[in-house]
Design an enzyme around this catalytic site. Sequence first.
Site, PDB file in Angstrom:
ATOM      1  N   ASN A  74      -7.671   5.497  10.883  1.00  0.00           N
ATOM      2  CA  ASN A  74      -7.249   5.860   9.527  1.00  0.00           C
ATOM      3  C   ASN A  74      -6.922   7.359   9.415  1.00  0.00           C
ATOM      4  O   ASN A  74      -7.423   8.176  10.194  1.00  0.00           O
ATOM      5  CB  ASN A  74      -8.266   5.399   8.479  1.00  0.00           C
ATOM      6  CG  ASN A  74      -9.591   6.079   8.645  1.00  0.00           C
ATOM      7  OD1 ASN A  74      -9.899   6.570   9.715  1.00  0.00           O
ATOM      8  ND2 ASN A  74     -10.371   6.118   7.592  1.00  0.00           N
ATOM      9  N   THR A  75      -6.047   7.642   8.455  1.00  0.00           N
ATOM     10  CA  THR A  75      -5.581   9.028   8.248  1.00  0.00           C
ATOM     11  C   THR A  75      -5.692   9.335   6.751  1.00  0.00           C
ATOM     12  O   THR A  75      -4.684   9.377   6.051  1.00  0.00           O
ATOM     13  CB  THR A  75      -4.111   9.176   8.711  1.00  0.00           C
ATOM     14  OG1 THR A  75      -3.342   8.115   8.112  1.00  0.00           O
ATOM     15  CG2 THR A  75      -3.966   9.098  10.202  1.00  0.00           C
ATOM     16  N   LYS A 123       8.148   5.167   7.605  1.00  0.00           N
ATOM     17  CA  LYS A 123       6.963   4.497   7.052  1.00  0.00           C
ATOM     18  C   LYS A 123       6.605   5.094   5.685  1.00  0.00           C
ATOM     19  O   LYS A 123       6.359   4.374   4.706  1.00  0.00           O
ATOM     20  CB  LYS A 123       5.801   4.632   8.037  1.00  0.00           C
ATOM     21  CG  LYS A 123       4.451   4.283   7.504  1.00  0.00           C
ATOM     22  CD  LYS A 123       4.301   2.801   7.223  1.00  0.00           C
ATOM     23  CE  LYS A 123       3.110   2.568   6.336  1.00  0.00           C
ATOM     24  NZ  LYS A 123       2.621   1.235   6.316  1.00  0.00           N
ATOM     25  N   LEU A 124       6.581   6.424   5.616  1.00  0.00           N
ATOM     26  CA  LEU A 124       6.250   7.078   4.340  1.00  0.00           C
ATOM     27  C   LEU A 124       7.299   6.743   3.289  1.00  0.00           C
ATOM     28  O   LEU A 124       6.985   6.475   2.125  1.00  0.00           O
ATOM     29  CB  LEU A 124       6.174   8.602   4.516  1.00  0.00           C
ATOM     30  CG  LEU A 124       5.111   9.148   5.463  1.00  0.00           C
ATOM     31  CD1 LEU A 124       5.147  10.671   5.467  1.00  0.00           C
ATOM     32  CD2 LEU A 124       3.725   8.676   5.046  1.00  0.00           C
ATOM     33  N   ALA A 154       9.307   4.105   3.147  1.00  0.00           N
ATOM     34  CA  ALA A 154       9.249   2.693   2.721  1.00  0.00           C
ATOM     35  C   ALA A 154       8.194   2.533   1.623  1.00  0.00           C
ATOM     36  O   ALA A 154       8.456   1.937   0.573  1.00  0.00           O
ATOM     37  CB  ALA A 154       8.931   1.794   3.913  1.00  0.00           C
ATOM     38  N   PHE A 196       9.320   4.229  -1.643  1.00  0.00           N
ATOM     39  CA  PHE A 196      10.346   3.453  -2.370  1.00  0.00           C
ATOM     40  C   PHE A 196       9.715   2.264  -3.097  1.00  0.00           C
ATOM     41  O   PHE A 196      10.089   1.956  -4.229  1.00  0.00           O
ATOM     42  CB  PHE A 196      11.433   2.958  -1.404  1.00  0.00           C
ATOM     43  CG  PHE A 196      12.559   3.935  -1.204  1.00  0.00           C
ATOM     44  CD1 PHE A 196      12.313   5.265  -0.903  1.00  0.00           C
ATOM     45  CD2 PHE A 196      13.877   3.531  -1.321  1.00  0.00           C
ATOM     46  CE1 PHE A 196      13.346   6.172  -0.717  1.00  0.00           C
ATOM     47  CE2 PHE A 196      14.928   4.421  -1.134  1.00  0.00           C
ATOM     48  CZ  PHE A 196      14.665   5.747  -0.831  1.00  0.00           C
ATOM     49  N   CYS A 222      -2.603   2.641   0.340  1.00  0.00           N
ATOM     50  CA  CYS A 222      -1.413   3.239   0.965  1.00  0.00           C
ATOM     51  C   CYS A 222      -0.489   4.006   0.030  1.00  0.00           C
ATOM     52  O   CYS A 222      -0.081   5.126   0.355  1.00  0.00           O
ATOM     53  CB  CYS A 222      -0.599   2.156   1.650  1.00  0.00           C
ATOM     54  SG  CYS A 222      -1.489   1.427   3.007  1.00  0.00           S
TER      55      CYS A 222
HETATM   56  C1  UDX Z   1       1.665  -1.768   0.968  1.00  0.00           C
HETATM   57  C2  UDX Z   1       3.056  -2.081   1.536  1.00  0.00           C
HETATM   58  O1  UDX Z   1       3.631  -3.197   0.816  1.00  0.00           O
HETATM   59  C3  UDX Z   1       2.963  -2.399   3.032  1.00  0.00           C
HETATM   60  O2  UDX Z   1       4.253  -2.600   3.583  1.00  0.00           O
HETATM   61  C4  UDX Z   1       2.282  -1.227   3.743  1.00  0.00           C
HETATM   62  O3  UDX Z   1       2.140  -1.496   5.137  1.00  0.00           O
HETATM   63  C5  UDX Z   1       0.915  -0.959   3.116  1.00  0.00           C
HETATM   64  O4  UDX Z   1       1.069  -0.709   1.716  1.00  0.00           O
HETATM   65  P1  UDX Z   1      -0.429  -3.203   0.140  1.00  0.00           P
HETATM   66  O5  UDX Z   1      -1.024  -1.906  -0.286  1.00  0.00           O
HETATM   67  O6  UDX Z   1      -1.269  -4.182   0.871  1.00  0.00           O
HETATM   68  O7  UDX Z   1       0.884  -2.947   1.052  1.00  0.00           O
HETATM   69  O8  UDX Z   1       0.043  -3.959  -1.208  1.00  0.00           O
HETATM   70  P2  UDX Z   1       1.400  -4.194  -2.010  1.00  0.00           P
HETATM   71  O9  UDX Z   1       1.659  -5.650  -2.070  1.00  0.00           O
HETATM   72  O10 UDX Z   1       2.507  -3.359  -1.550  1.00  0.00           O
HETATM   73  O11 UDX Z   1       0.969  -3.749  -3.488  1.00  0.00           O
HETATM   74  C6  UDX Z   1       0.549  -2.428  -3.781  1.00  0.00           C
HETATM   75  C7  UDX Z   1       0.218  -2.295  -5.250  1.00  0.00           C
HETATM   76  O12 UDX Z   1       1.384  -2.397  -6.071  1.00  0.00           O
HETATM   77  C8  UDX Z   1      -0.745  -3.371  -5.773  1.00  0.00           C
HETATM   78  O13 UDX Z   1      -1.675  -2.801  -6.654  1.00  0.00           O
HETATM   79  C9  UDX Z   1       0.170  -4.323  -6.515  1.00  0.00           C
HETATM   80  O14 UDX Z   1      -0.491  -5.049  -7.520  1.00  0.00           O
HETATM   81  C10 UDX Z   1       1.189  -3.367  -7.091  1.00  0.00           C
HETATM   82  N1  UDX Z   1       2.475  -3.998  -7.394  1.00  0.00           N
HETATM   83  C11 UDX Z   1       3.240  -4.527  -6.399  1.00  0.00           C
HETATM   84  C12 UDX Z   1       2.913  -4.044  -8.706  1.00  0.00           C
HETATM   85  O15 UDX Z   1       2.242  -3.580  -9.617  1.00  0.00           O
HETATM   86  N2  UDX Z   1       4.131  -4.626  -8.973  1.00  0.00           N
HETATM   87  C13 UDX Z   1       4.923  -5.161  -8.000  1.00  0.00           C
HETATM   88  O16 UDX Z   1       6.019  -5.661  -8.330  1.00  0.00           O
HETATM   89  C14 UDX Z   1       4.463  -5.117  -6.673  1.00  0.00           C
END
Ligand code: UDX
Length: 418
Positions: free
Chosen positions: A30-31, A161-162, A164, A167, A217
Site C-alpha cells: 500500500n501507498t 492509473k491516477l 483513470a 476521471f 482509492c
Molecule cells: C475504484 C476504481 O473503480 C478501480 O478501477 C480502482 O482500481 C480502485 O478504485 P473502488 O474504490 O473499489 O474502485 O470502487 P468504485 O466502484 O469505483 O466506487 C468508488 C465510489 O464511488 C463508491 O463510494 C461508489 O459508491 C461511488 N460511486 C460510483 C458513485 O457514487 N456513483 C457512481 O456512479 C459510481
Amino acid sequence: MKECRGRNLFFSTDLDKEIEEADVIFISVNTPTKTKGIGAGSAANIKNCELCARHIAKVATSSKIVVEKSTVPVRTAEAINRILTANEKQPNVTFQVLSNPEFLAEGTAMSDLMKPDRVLIGGSQTPEGLKAIETVVSVYANWVPREQILTTNLWSSELSKLVANAFLAQRVSSINSISALCEVTGADVTEISRAVGMDDRIGKRFLQPSVGFGGSCFQKDILNLVYLCETYGLQPCADYWRQVIAMNDFQKKRFSEEIVSAMFNTVTGKKIAILGYAFKKDTGDVRETPSMFIVRDLLEENAKIHVYDPQVTREDMWSEMSYTCGVNHDNTPKLDEYVTTCDDPYEACKGAHAVCIMTEWDEFKTYDYKKIYDNMQKPAFLFDGRLLLNHKELREIGFEVHAIGKPDPIKFPGSAIA
Ligand code: UDX
C-alpha cells in the site's frame, strides 16, 4: 483460489527464498497518503515500495523483472530503479522495472481480473525494457486477448492509473454537483443522468448520484495527482482536480445539513437509523466511506445513531472513524451511548425519527417499509443518499422522503416520478 492452490498458486513467508527463485516480482504494497511532513495530506508515501526494492536488491543473485503493481506517483519507477541498481549484490545482476497498475474494483475483483477492460504494462523503451514488457505480456496473454493488453512507456503507465481514478471520481462529483441544482430547480437528477448518459460520447456508467464517493482509492489518487501538479508548478491543474474532492466534501456536508434542517433544525436526542456503512455495496470496506462523515456530523448534533450494515464490523467502523475523523472512545465520552450497531435492520429503525440509506445494498430494497414506518416516530423521515428506493411508494405509506437530486413534490408539484 482453492482450485489453484498447490498447483500454480503458492503462499509463502520465506521472502528471501521466493525473491531468489522468482523471474518476475510484483510489488503490491500500500501507498497511503502522507499524514506528516512534506506533502502531508496529499502526497503518497512510497516508503513500502522503497523497502521492497531495497530487499530485492539485497537478496537477488540473478536478474529480475520488478513490476510496480501498487498505485504510485509518476516517476516512482525511476526511484525504484536507482535503489535496485545502487544496491545490487553482484555486477552481473540486472533489473528491469515495469509498471502494471491494478484497475480492479472492490466487490467485482474476480470478474475484473478474469475479464479486464484492459491490462496496462509500461516499461523502458529500450531493447531490454521491451523484452521485459513482452515477458509480462505473455503471462496475461494466457487469459486476456492480446488487443486488450496495452504497452506504453513507464511514465504513461504510472500516470494512467491516477488519471483513470481521477476521471471516474470526476464523473461522480459532476453528477453530484448537478443533484444539488436539481433539488432547487425541480429537475430530476435520474432523468438528467439518463439523458446525458445516452450520448455515446459521454456514456452511462459512473453517473449514479450519491451522498458522495468513498473507498481507499479515489480521494487518495486525486490528492496524489494534485500534489504532482503542484510539484511541477502547475497550480491551475492542481486546483482543477482538487475541486473534485471539494465537491465530494460539499455533497456529504449537504446531506447532513439536509437531515438536520428537515427535522426542524434539531436532531438532539433523536434516534436516527443509518442503513449501510460500507463505502459501496458487496464489501465490508469502510475506508473514506461517506456514511462515516454523516455519522460524525450527527454525533456532533447529539443524535442517537443506530447503524446497520450487512458486512461491516463494529471494530472496522471505529478504527476508520478514529483514523480519518479523529473521533474515538478516548476523546469522545459516551460514544457507545450515542452510536449503537445493530444486527437487525428493523431493530435499528424501531422508534427512530429518521432512516438514512447510505449504501446501495440490494437487501435494503426488499424490506417491509410499512412495518418500519409503523414502528417509527412521526413524522417519519427517510433520507435516501443512494436513490435506491421507490419514493412514490414510501410517500404513500406516509414517509417524508428526502432524496439526493430529487425535487420536493410539494414545492414542485408534477415533478415527482417514482
Ligand atoms: C475504484 C476504481 O473503480 C478501480 O478501477 C480502482 O482500481 C480502485 O478504485 P473502488 O474504490 O473499489 O474502485 O470502487 P468504485 O466502484 O469505483 O466506487 C468508488 C465510489 O464511488 C463508491 O463510494 C461508489 O459508491 C461511488 N460511486 C460510483 C458513485 O457514487 N456513483 C457512481 O456512479 C459510481
